[in-house]
Each structure stands twice: as structure tokens, then as C-alpha cells.
Scaffold this motif. Structure first.
Motif, PDB file in Angstrom:
ATOM      1  N   LEU A   1      -5.470   2.480  -8.189  1.00  0.00           N
ATOM      2  CA  LEU A   1      -5.684   3.770  -7.556  1.00  0.00           C
ATOM      3  C   LEU A   1      -7.036   3.769  -6.858  1.00  0.00           C
ATOM      4  CD1 LEU A   1      -4.976   6.729  -7.034  1.00  0.00           C
ATOM      5  CD2 LEU A   1      -5.868   7.260  -9.319  1.00  0.00           C
ATOM      6  N   SER A   2      -7.022   4.044  -5.564  1.00  0.00           N
ATOM      7  CA  SER A   2      -8.248   4.126  -4.782  1.00  0.00           C
ATOM      8  C   SER A   2      -8.807   5.546  -4.834  1.00  0.00           C
ATOM      9  CB  SER A   2      -7.961   3.761  -3.325  1.00  0.00           C
ATOM     10  OG  SER A   2      -7.436   2.461  -3.239  1.00  0.00           O
ATOM     11  N   MET A   3     -10.051   5.700  -4.411  1.00  0.00           N
ATOM     12  CA  MET A   3     -10.623   7.048  -4.313  1.00  0.00           C
ATOM     13  C   MET A   3      -9.977   7.762  -3.130  1.00  0.00           C
ATOM     14  SD  MET A   3     -14.410   6.453  -2.772  1.00  0.00           S
ATOM     15  CE  MET A   3     -14.696   5.355  -1.408  1.00  0.00           C
ATOM     16  N   ALA A   4     -10.168   9.067  -3.054  1.00  0.00           N
ATOM     17  CA  ALA A   4      -9.649   9.843  -1.927  1.00  0.00           C
ATOM     18  C   ALA A   4     -10.177   9.250  -0.625  1.00  0.00           C
ATOM     19  CB  ALA A   4     -10.064  11.304  -2.066  1.00  0.00           C
ATOM     20  N   ALA A   5      -9.309   9.088   0.349  1.00  0.00           N
ATOM     21  CA  ALA A   5      -9.711   8.469   1.614  1.00  0.00           C
ATOM     22  C   ALA A   5     -10.895   9.182   2.246  1.00  0.00           C
ATOM     23  CB  ALA A   5      -8.528   8.444   2.578  1.00  0.00           C
ATOM     24  N   GLY A   6     -10.932  10.494   2.126  1.00  0.00           N
ATOM     25  CA  GLY A   6     -12.005  11.269   2.744  1.00  0.00           C
ATOM     26  C   GLY A   6     -13.360  11.060   2.113  1.00  0.00           C
ATOM     27  N   GLU A   7     -13.407  10.386   0.976  1.00  0.00           N
ATOM     28  CA  GLU A   7     -14.679  10.107   0.321  1.00  0.00           C
ATOM     29  C   GLU A   7     -15.242   8.734   0.696  1.00  0.00           C
ATOM     30  OE1 GLU A   7     -14.429  10.944  -3.850  1.00  0.00           O
ATOM     31  OE2 GLU A   7     -13.931  13.036  -3.487  1.00  0.00           O
ATOM     32  N   ALA A   8     -14.471   7.933   1.422  1.00  0.00           N
ATOM     33  CA  ALA A   8     -14.934   6.607   1.850  1.00  0.00           C
ATOM     34  C   ALA A   8     -15.940   6.764   2.993  1.00  0.00           C
ATOM     35  CB  ALA A   8     -13.751   5.760   2.313  1.00  0.00           C
ATOM     36  N   ASP A   9     -17.023   6.010   2.936  1.00  0.00           N
ATOM     37  CA  ASP A   9     -18.078   6.114   3.945  1.00  0.00           C
ATOM     38  C   ASP A   9     -17.551   5.953   5.366  1.00  0.00           C
ATOM     39  OD1 ASP A   9     -20.058   6.602   2.073  1.00  0.00           O
ATOM     40  OD2 ASP A   9     -20.694   4.500   1.966  1.00  0.00           O
ATOM     41  N   GLU A  10     -16.648   5.011   5.588  1.00  0.00           N
ATOM     42  CA  GLU A  10     -16.150   4.789   6.937  1.00  0.00           C
ATOM     43  C   GLU A  10     -15.326   5.976   7.439  1.00  0.00           C
ATOM     44  OE1 GLU A  10     -15.747   2.876   4.166  1.00  0.00           O
ATOM     45  OE2 GLU A  10     -13.992   1.619   4.374  1.00  0.00           O
ATOM     46  N   VAL A  11     -14.649   6.686   6.536  1.00  0.00           N
ATOM     47  CA  VAL A  11     -13.893   7.876   6.935  1.00  0.00           C
ATOM     48  C   VAL A  11     -14.861   9.023   7.233  1.00  0.00           C
ATOM     49  CG1 VAL A  11     -12.171   9.574   6.193  1.00  0.00           C
ATOM     50  CG2 VAL A  11     -11.843   7.145   5.664  1.00  0.00           C
ATOM     51  N   VAL A  61       0.869  -1.165   0.000  1.00  0.00           N
ATOM     52  CA  VAL A  61       0.000   0.000   0.000  1.00  0.00           C
ATOM     53  C   VAL A  61       0.910   1.220   0.000  1.00  0.00           C
ATOM     54  CG1 VAL A  61      -1.654   1.336   1.358  1.00  0.00           C
ATOM     55  CG2 VAL A  61      -1.866  -1.152   1.234  1.00  0.00           C
ATOM     56  N   VAL A  62       0.580   2.183  -0.854  1.00  0.00           N
ATOM     57  CA  VAL A  62       1.279   3.472  -0.824  1.00  0.00           C
ATOM     58  C   VAL A  62       0.259   4.526  -0.405  1.00  0.00           C
ATOM     59  CG1 VAL A  62       2.488   5.252  -2.137  1.00  0.00           C
ATOM     60  CG2 VAL A  62       2.956   2.833  -2.599  1.00  0.00           C
ATOM     61  N   LEU A  63       0.503   5.136   0.733  1.00  0.00           N
ATOM     62  CA  LEU A  63      -0.324   6.240   1.196  1.00  0.00           C
ATOM     63  C   LEU A  63       0.222   7.498   0.534  1.00  0.00           C
ATOM     64  CD1 LEU A  63      -0.416   5.287   4.979  1.00  0.00           C
ATOM     65  CD2 LEU A  63      -2.198   4.872   3.261  1.00  0.00           C
ATOM     66  N   PHE A  64      -0.590   8.120  -0.313  1.00  0.00           N
ATOM     67  CA  PHE A  64      -0.145   9.256  -1.113  1.00  0.00           C
ATOM     68  C   PHE A  64      -0.732  10.553  -0.573  1.00  0.00           C
ATOM     69  CE2 PHE A  64      -0.864  12.134  -4.745  1.00  0.00           C
ATOM     70  CZ  PHE A  64       0.452  12.316  -5.153  1.00  0.00           C
ATOM     71  N   GLY A  65       0.133  11.512  -0.272  1.00  0.00           N
ATOM     72  CA  GLY A  65      -0.311  12.803   0.236  1.00  0.00           C
ATOM     73  C   GLY A  65       0.258  13.946  -0.577  1.00  0.00           C
ATOM     74  N   HIS A  66      -0.275  15.113  -0.344  1.00  0.00           N
ATOM     75  CA  HIS A  66       0.179  16.302  -1.079  1.00  0.00           C
ATOM     76  C   HIS A  66       1.605  16.658  -0.724  1.00  0.00           C
ATOM     77  CE1 HIS A  66       0.689  20.534  -2.122  1.00  0.00           C
ATOM     78  NE2 HIS A  66      -0.216  20.306  -3.068  1.00  0.00           N
ATOM     79  N   ALA A 113      11.531  -2.769  -7.227  1.00  0.00           N
ATOM     80  CA  ALA A 113      12.896  -3.293  -7.093  1.00  0.00           C
ATOM     81  C   ALA A 113      12.994  -4.303  -5.952  1.00  0.00           C
ATOM     82  CB  ALA A 113      13.876  -2.141  -6.871  1.00  0.00           C
ATOM     83  N   ALA A 114      12.121  -4.163  -4.946  1.00  0.00           N
ATOM     84  CA  ALA A 114      12.107  -5.087  -3.810  1.00  0.00           C
ATOM     85  C   ALA A 114      11.253  -6.329  -4.065  1.00  0.00           C
ATOM     86  CB  ALA A 114      11.608  -4.359  -2.567  1.00  0.00           C
ATOM     87  N   GLY A 115      10.656  -6.428  -5.260  1.00  0.00           N
ATOM     88  CA  GLY A 115       9.882  -7.611  -5.600  1.00  0.00           C
ATOM     89  C   GLY A 115       8.381  -7.469  -5.471  1.00  0.00           C
ATOM     90  N   VAL A 116       7.904  -6.276  -5.155  1.00  0.00           N
ATOM     91  CA  VAL A 116       6.465  -6.062  -5.050  1.00  0.00           C
ATOM     92  C   VAL A 116       5.857  -6.112  -6.448  1.00  0.00           C
ATOM     93  CG1 VAL A 116       4.706  -4.341  -4.462  1.00  0.00           C
ATOM     94  CG2 VAL A 116       6.616  -4.771  -2.906  1.00  0.00           C
ATOM     95  N   ARG A 117       4.714  -6.799  -6.573  1.00  0.00           N
ATOM     96  CA  ARG A 117       4.061  -6.947  -7.876  1.00  0.00           C
ATOM     97  C   ARG A 117       2.642  -6.402  -7.891  1.00  0.00           C
ATOM     98  NH1 ARG A 117       8.179  -6.419  -9.287  1.00  0.00           N
ATOM     99  NH2 ARG A 117       9.681  -7.953  -9.947  1.00  0.00           N
ATOM    100  N   ARG A 118       2.181  -5.896  -6.754  1.00  0.00           N
ATOM    101  CA  ARG A 118       0.855  -5.279  -6.685  1.00  0.00           C
ATOM    102  C   ARG A 118       0.928  -4.109  -5.720  1.00  0.00           C
ATOM    103  NH1 ARG A 118      -4.140  -6.107  -3.625  1.00  0.00           N
ATOM    104  NH2 ARG A 118      -5.785  -5.189  -4.888  1.00  0.00           N
ATOM    105  N   VAL A 119       0.562  -2.924  -6.211  1.00  0.00           N
ATOM    106  CA  VAL A 119       0.607  -1.710  -5.396  1.00  0.00           C
ATOM    107  C   VAL A 119      -0.764  -1.052  -5.419  1.00  0.00           C
ATOM    108  CG1 VAL A 119       1.620   0.594  -5.134  1.00  0.00           C
ATOM    109  CG2 VAL A 119       3.061  -1.323  -5.893  1.00  0.00           C
ATOM    110  N   ALA A 120      -1.311  -0.801  -4.237  1.00  0.00           N
ATOM    111  CA  ALA A 120      -2.554  -0.041  -4.105  1.00  0.00           C
ATOM    112  C   ALA A 120      -2.184   1.354  -3.634  1.00  0.00           C
ATOM    113  CB  ALA A 120      -3.489  -0.715  -3.110  1.00  0.00           C
ATOM    114  N   VAL A 121      -2.448   2.354  -4.471  1.00  0.00           N
ATOM    115  CA  VAL A 121      -2.171   3.738  -4.116  1.00  0.00           C
ATOM    116  C   VAL A 121      -3.429   4.314  -3.479  1.00  0.00           C
ATOM    117  CG1 VAL A 121      -1.526   6.024  -4.989  1.00  0.00           C
ATOM    118  CG2 VAL A 121      -0.494   3.957  -5.995  1.00  0.00           C
ATOM    119  N   VAL A 122      -3.289   4.788  -2.237  1.00  0.00           N
ATOM    120  CA  VAL A 122      -4.412   5.322  -1.477  1.00  0.00           C
ATOM    121  C   VAL A 122      -4.164   6.807  -1.229  1.00  0.00           C
ATOM    122  CG1 VAL A 122      -5.734   5.168   0.664  1.00  0.00           C
ATOM    123  CG2 VAL A 122      -4.763   3.086  -0.364  1.00  0.00           C
TER     124      VAL A 122
END
Length: 128
Positions: free
Chosen positions: A105-115, A11-16, A64-73
Motif C-alpha cells: 500500500l502506497s501513501m495517498a498520491a496527493g502526498e507525494a512530493d512530485e504530485v 498496479v491498482v489505482l484505488f479511488g473513492h 487469478a490471472a497469475g499476478v503475484r505482486r500488487v501495488a495499491v496506489v
């Protein structure tokens, strides 16, 4: 059958990003909570500007570390200009650079119902 690396997914937590490094504190706390869970995926932070690594740098390091699936949040409250224009371009560039890695690519975290529910609960508790 090939062995799957222990952290084949990440998981990559992406911020401004901001000039003040303390700005990243909440994102670091989110990362720590994710990593504290049993069988946690690899979790990295990435930023659009001012703080490193950038998203392309973070993804390149993961691949480079062998990751083959990345979820950008995107850790943004809403889907503004950066998420509508800049982030899709970064994602597409990273997909071209690393075709063997599935980058989602996930939607903006602030748009998730649980958030939204958590923020509403926090706001309600501010009256106490």
C-alpha cells in the motif's frame, strides 16, 4: 526455473468512487499513461464505493490471472478517514485471501512530493 508471467506485477489505482461515472475519467487517463510506457505493468482501477470493481474484486482478478505482486496506489489528495480506516482493512483482508500475492500500500498520491510540485505548477500557471 519457473517462467514468470508477463504481468506478474500490477498496479491498482484505488479511488473513492462516485455516482457519476465520468468522475473516474482522470483515473482512466492515469491508467492509460501508465500502460503507454514501454514494459508497462498491468494496471487496474478499483473503487471504495459506487463504481466497480471494488479493491477485493480487482485483486482477486489479478491473482487469478497469475499476478503475484500488487501495488495499491490511493488516488486521493490526502490521507483521510477512508485511507486511515477502510483501506487498511481491505488490504489486510485481501492479504489473508491471497497469501501468495505480495500486496503493498502506497501513501495517498496527493502526498507525494512530485504530485505536490505538479499541482503547485498547475496553480501557478492558472495566472497566465
Amino acid at each position: 526455473m519457473n517462467a514468470v508471467p508477463p504481468h506478474a506485477s500490477a498496479v491498482v489505482l484505488f479511488g473513492h468512487g462516485a455516482r457519476d461515472p465520468e468522475w473516474a475519467g482522470p483515473m482512466q487517463r492515469i491508467r492509460a499513461r501508465l500502460l503507454a510506457a514501454p514494459e508497462a505493468p498491468r494496471v487496474e482501477l478499483a473503487f471504495l464505493e459506487f463504481i466497480r470493481p471494488t479493491l477485493p474484486e480487482a485483486i482477486a482478478e489479478l491473482v487469478a490471472a497469475g499476478v503475484r505482486r500488487v501495488a495499491v496506489v490511493p488516488v486521493f489528495l490526502a490521507q483521510g478517514g477512508h485511507l486511515k480506516r477502510d483501506l487498511p482493512a481491505l488490504i489486510e483482508s485481501s492479504r489473508r485471501a491471497h497469501p501468495a500475492c505480495r500486496i503493498t500500500l502506497s501513501m495517498a498520491a496527493g502526498e507525494a512530493d512530485e504530485v505536490v510540485d505538479a499541482i503547485a505548477g498547475y496553480a501557478r500557471n492558472c495566472l497566465d
